[in-house]
Scaffold this active site. Sequence first.
Site, PDB file in Angstrom:
ATOM      1  N   GLU A 305       0.827  -1.212   0.000  1.00 45.00           N
ATOM      2  CA  GLU A 305       0.000   0.000   0.000  1.00 45.00           C
ATOM      3  C   GLU A 305       0.857   1.256   0.000  1.00 45.00           C
ATOM      4  OE1 GLU A 305      -2.745  -0.021   3.293  1.00 45.00           O
ATOM      5  OE2 GLU A 305      -4.024  -1.543   2.365  1.00 45.00           O
ATOM      6  N   GLU A 393      -6.088  -7.541  -0.582  1.00 47.21           N
ATOM      7  CA  GLU A 393      -6.403  -7.388   0.844  1.00 47.21           C
ATOM      8  C   GLU A 393      -7.771  -6.742   0.966  1.00 47.21           C
ATOM      9  OE1 GLU A 393      -3.168  -5.742   3.458  1.00 47.21           O
ATOM     10  OE2 GLU A 393      -4.838  -4.582   4.291  1.00 47.21           O
TER      11      GLU A 393
END
Length: 468
Positions: A305, A393
């Site tokens: 991320e 995710e």
Amino acid sequence: MGTKKKSMKKGLMAVLALVILMLTLWQTSTESEAAVQGKWIKDSRGWWFQFPDGSYAKNEYIGGYWLNSKGWYEPKWNGSWKVNSTGWWFQAGSWYPKNQWLTIDRKSYYFDARGYMAANQWIGRYYVDKTGAWTKTRTSTSPIVKPATQQLPVPTYPAKSPVAYGGALKVVGTDLCNSKGTKVQLKGASTFGIIWDDGRYNINKEAFNTLKTDWKANMIRLAVYTEEYGGYCIDWDEVQTETLKKTIENAVNYATQLGMYIIIDWHILQDNNPNNHLNEAKQFFADMSYKYSNYDNVLYEICNEPNGSTTWAEIKKYADTIIPIIRENDDDAVILVGTPEWSQRVDQVAANPVALKKNVMYVVHFYATTHGEFLRNRVVAARKAGTPVFITECSICASDGSGTIDYSSAEAWKKVIKDNNLSYACWSLSNKNETSALIKSSCSKHSGWTVSDLSETGVWFRNMMREQ
Ligand code: IDC
């Protein structure tokens, strides 16, 4: 009547003979086509073999005859191909090549420790195809980053397992497909930080098997944090770095033994920008892609991320550095690229995708309570614009991994996943006291969980995986 029958029979025999003759001629002509171009020449010292360009054979077999380092034929080494139920090998008297390359009829073959010919795999920098012949070499003569790992041979996956069915995955258009080009969906769970106590003990073969058999998962995602406590890029002592490496190796082994896919996730987070640990990432992906180049079940997620002020242009620059390093060792593994704002900006990719596009997908993460309609719309729009999307995710609570569950947003995500056949991994296989943990914090089991051992989130994802 009798004579007519006889003459018909004669005619048939003649046709048959002609067919046999034609077949024989055809066979001889294809054989001679397949034979090595050139001619045998005999002089006072003996036989040698000359190619059409005037050069001659050395250190190689031509038609089963060995030409030595000087180019002379050595009758005592006459050899031929043999085959049994395990595979092909090359036999010359009582000798056969082992752990070595050998040139036979102008093609290079590699023979393993037992003497069998290798096929469909990388031998160091060289790839041998299904006929066993060397067909390609890693792109650069010296690797961009020298792997500090050993390359593993082609593993075997259990019959009827997800990987036995799916094989080497590929991206076709915006879809993830199996080796035959049919759409597939990977679904599974992400581990917790691999070194963290609330999750590390759930990295075991039985745990993965519970997900495979009871949840119907076909994939595991392995969260290798980079800078958070216990991360790969933190200056720990040798032993702990070795522990991380061993954990990754064990996890890949468990998944492989179960025939599951596994995503190796370079879990950047507090380090914001993947370029902050560029050198470590280069070495890590060189190591992993070399070690697992013969593993069809390993996928690489190169930056979990990116966040803070990190732009897509910066991520693309990083991806355009890391992808070629992986491609040197593995030219088809699926590579997953994170996007800005904690992997929520798949919409920014289409205007400027990575340079090497083959088998690359872009990552979106959702936490249903925080990320609603706006993010679902981005996913759909990105796919329309030609961007392959993979959800590495997700959870159904808030983006801090806790808070309340928004079931209606969760259902809307489930629909988007279903409608677009998206692959997804849920966060996370831990029993930490937070909503996203899939296992109740009161449960201390490390595998074999029953529904009553699961958190509300765990129950929801188990149901979803069993449904689709
Ligand atoms: C969270 C864990 C939490 C841990 C934290 C460390 O759930 O226990 O303390 O990391 O920073 C992500 C990240 C993922 C986060 C998760 C929940 O990829 O690492 O895990 N999350 O916050 N993105 C969105 C949510």
